[in-house]
Scaffold this motif. Structure first.
Motif, mmCIF file in Angstrom:
data_model
loop_
_atom_site.group_PDB
_atom_site.id
_atom_site.type_symbol
_atom_site.label_atom_id
_atom_site.label_comp_id
_atom_site.label_asym_id
_atom_site.label_seq_id
_atom_site.Cartn_x
_atom_site.Cartn_y
_atom_site.Cartn_z
ATOM 1 N N ILE A 166 0.851 -1.191 0.000
ATOM 2 C CA ILE A 166 0.000 0.000 0.000
ATOM 3 C C ILE A 166 0.882 1.235 0.000
ATOM 4 O O ILE A 166 1.793 1.374 0.812
ATOM 5 N N MET A 225 -7.337 4.864 -2.949
ATOM 6 C CA MET A 225 -8.361 4.607 -1.944
ATOM 7 C C MET A 225 -8.604 5.877 -1.136
ATOM 8 O O MET A 225 -7.673 6.438 -0.547
ATOM 9 N N THR A 226 -9.849 6.313 -1.122
ATOM 10 C CA THR A 226 -10.238 7.491 -0.365
ATOM 11 C C THR A 226 -11.687 7.298 0.048
ATOM 12 O O THR A 226 -12.258 6.220 -0.119
ATOM 13 N N ARG A 227 -12.289 8.327 0.602
ATOM 14 C CA ARG A 227 -13.711 8.248 0.956
ATOM 15 C C ARG A 227 -14.354 9.591 0.676
ATOM 16 O O ARG A 227 -14.126 10.562 1.386
ATOM 17 N N VAL A 266 -10.091 6.810 4.719
ATOM 18 C CA VAL A 266 -10.696 5.533 4.333
ATOM 19 C C VAL A 266 -11.197 4.793 5.565
ATOM 20 O O VAL A 266 -10.523 4.736 6.602
ATOM 21 N N SER A 273 -15.260 0.628 -0.004
ATOM 22 C CA SER A 273 -13.909 0.061 0.066
ATOM 23 C C SER A 273 -13.952 -1.457 -0.015
ATOM 24 O O SER A 273 -13.069 -2.086 -0.617
ATOM 25 N N ALA A 278 -12.117 -3.876 -2.999
ATOM 26 C CA ALA A 278 -11.225 -4.996 -2.681
ATOM 27 C C ALA A 278 -11.810 -6.318 -3.171
ATOM 28 O O ALA A 278 -11.091 -7.163 -3.737
ATOM 29 N N VAL A 323 -2.111 -0.447 -5.160
ATOM 30 C CA VAL A 323 -2.986 0.196 -4.182
ATOM 31 C C VAL A 323 -2.284 1.397 -3.558
ATOM 32 O O VAL A 323 -1.177 1.274 -3.019
ATOM 33 N N LEU A 338 -3.131 5.355 -1.362
ATOM 34 C CA LEU A 338 -4.094 6.129 -0.583
ATOM 35 C C LEU A 338 -4.091 7.567 -1.060
ATOM 36 O O LEU A 338 -3.073 8.089 -1.503
ATOM 37 N N CYS A 371 -5.006 3.488 6.401
ATOM 38 C CA CYS A 371 -4.204 2.414 5.824
ATOM 39 C C CYS A 371 -4.647 1.051 6.363
ATOM 40 O O CYS A 371 -4.766 0.084 5.611
ATOM 41 N N SER A 416 -7.879 0.090 4.665
ATOM 42 C CA SER A 416 -7.687 -0.378 3.294
ATOM 43 C C SER A 416 -7.212 -1.827 3.287
ATOM 44 O O SER A 416 -7.700 -2.654 2.505
ATOM 45 N N ARG A 417 -6.264 -2.146 4.159
ATOM 46 C CA ARG A 417 -5.765 -3.532 4.204
ATOM 47 C C ARG A 417 -6.830 -4.474 4.764
ATOM 48 O O ARG A 417 -6.949 -5.626 4.337
#
Length: 425
Positions: free
Chosen positions: A36, A289-291, A301, A307, A311, A325, A327, A344, A347-348
């Motif tokens: 990431i 990856m964000t929101r 995130v 999300s 994935a 991937v 952020l 982070c 995301s994982r």
């Protein structure tokens, strides 16, 4: 939670998932291979280390004035090292051009060189991380009218073309020195606040600029190119030159990575749904990856439907080895280290949840038209003890468990962040 409890909980979870044909040990091996890319700009609210101060622009807006913003490269590196110490798994650093080390010298962006980023390369070696890189086509006098690579002013357009060319050259050298491909992502803020009549003209100029930029081909073992679209931005509400349609076509035709930032689309669009489509036509995908909350607000995130679907679709499509991937969020209203760690880890976790899915079992029901069974299995997965698998993974990685993170972040805030004084915005 002590180690014995964590291990015992994992063994119960392992048995529960085995009932569905899922080997949690293999899942954790796969999860650990996902790298990431941490965006450096969360640490300083998308500021910069250029010698000439400039106002933020290009549709970028950070809100909040929580204390502890990184004001120097040394502070940013200290913050990033703290963040990395609280994260399990492999990582890269995502670096924007404006974070070079210019040592008081006035270096405009069409004059940047590898030497201005050698310190970051050395830091990455020391911390065992790779680096991704980005041209910074915003917050500059030549971006004030809203157009950079698609500007109708030849001088402005040439300036930004040279900037991106140099960024690609630097990215290639980063990849060579670190031994892992550096992804160079091109995003520009170009667009119109109000009705634009000559959309074709600006998009034609952007295509010509990109063609010139990409004339030099680099070994993909060292550098890979990505292009990133956006639906709209502040100051480009009516038209964005680099739309999704534009960049998807360009990526397919020119063999570039397409960057899917899930804050850059209409709120009702499911970015996860795009993955199984785009991988039919492009070799690799870059995720940001964000929101987005109502718009591209770049919130931290979390593990939410969006999300998770991203994935899940990467895993279900067998596209993990073709997916990168990264952020992309910034929040100055909360502890910035906490924002990093939360985003982070979330995301994982989304990828862990996706990897724990017995996809073939569910697809077998789907293929038979057994839709109740499919639905019920998907619901069962939501309450299986996947949190115990996550805790064990953190234990394996010798990093903090979730129930330890808050205290560790608060300790760092007291010892380091509050010593920096109040941030005025």
């Amino acid at each position: 939670m002590d180690n014995h409890t964590t291990i015992a909980a994992y063994n119960l979870a392992k048995s529960a998932y085995a009932n569905y044909g899922v080997d949690t040990d293999k899942v954790l091996e796969t999860l650990d291979n996902i790298s990431i890319s941490l965006h450096c700009w969360q640490a300083d609210d998308v500021g910069d280390f250029e010698t000439k101060s400039s106002s933020m622009g290009g549709g970028i807006q950070v809100t909040g004035n929580y204390p502890g913003k990184a004001n120097t490269i040394e502070e940013m590196r200290a913050d990033l090292e703290k963040v990395l110490s609280l994260l399990p798994g492999k990582h890269k650093l995502n670096l924007h051009t404006i974070y070079g080390e210019f040592n008081g010298e006035a270096v405009d962006r069409d004059q940047i060189e590898v030497k201005h980023f050698q310190g970051w390369i050395d830091w990455a070696k020391k911390n065992n991380v790779g680096i991704d890189f980005n041209a910074s086509c915003f917050s500059h006098p030549y971006a004030e009218d809203g157009f950079t690579l698609s500007s109708k002013n030849p001088e402005i357009r040439s300036f930004w073309i040279e900037h991106v060319k140099r960024c690609r050259e630097i990215s290639n050298e980063i990849g060579k020195q670190l031994g892992t491909p550096c992804i160079h992502n091109t995003w520009i803020p170009d667009g119109s606040k109000d009705t634009c009549v000559d959309r074709l003209g600006h998009r034609t100029l952007l295509k010509e600029a990109l063609d010139e930029i990409f004339e030099v081909e680099y070994d993909t073992n060292y550098m890979k190119d990505a292009v990133e679209s956006k639906l709209f931005g502040i100051g480009s509400e009516s038209m964005v030159v680099g739309s999704y349609d534009f960049y998807l076509g360009y990526a397919i035709k020119n063999n570039k990575l397409i960057c899917l930032d899930n804050g850059h689309f209409h709120p009702t669009e499911q970015v996860g749904d795009k993955i199984s489509s785009v991988i039919q036509y492009v070799d690799e995908v870059l995720l940001h990856m964000t929101r987005g909350v109502r718009w591209d607000s770049d919130h931290v995130v979390t593990v939410n439907d969006e999300s998770l679907l991203i994935a899940q679709e990467v895993i279900r499509s067998g596209a993990l080895d073709r997916t990168h991937v990264g952020l992309d969020f910034f929040d100055a209203s909360i502890n910035r280290i906490g924002a990093y760690v939360t985003g982070c880890r979330a995301s994982r976790k989304a990828f862990l949840f996706a990897l724990l899915e017995p996809t073939e079992l569910i697809k077998a029901h789907e293929d038979k038209g057994e839709n109740f069974e499919r639905m019920f299995l998907l619901e069962q997965l939501k309450t299986l003890p996947w949190g115990a698998v996550w805790d064990f993974y953190c234990l394996q990685q010798q990093t903090a468990l979730d129930n330890e993170v808050i205290a560790l972040v608060n300790d760092y805030e007291q010892a380091e962040l509050l010593e920096r004084g109040e941030v005025l915005v």
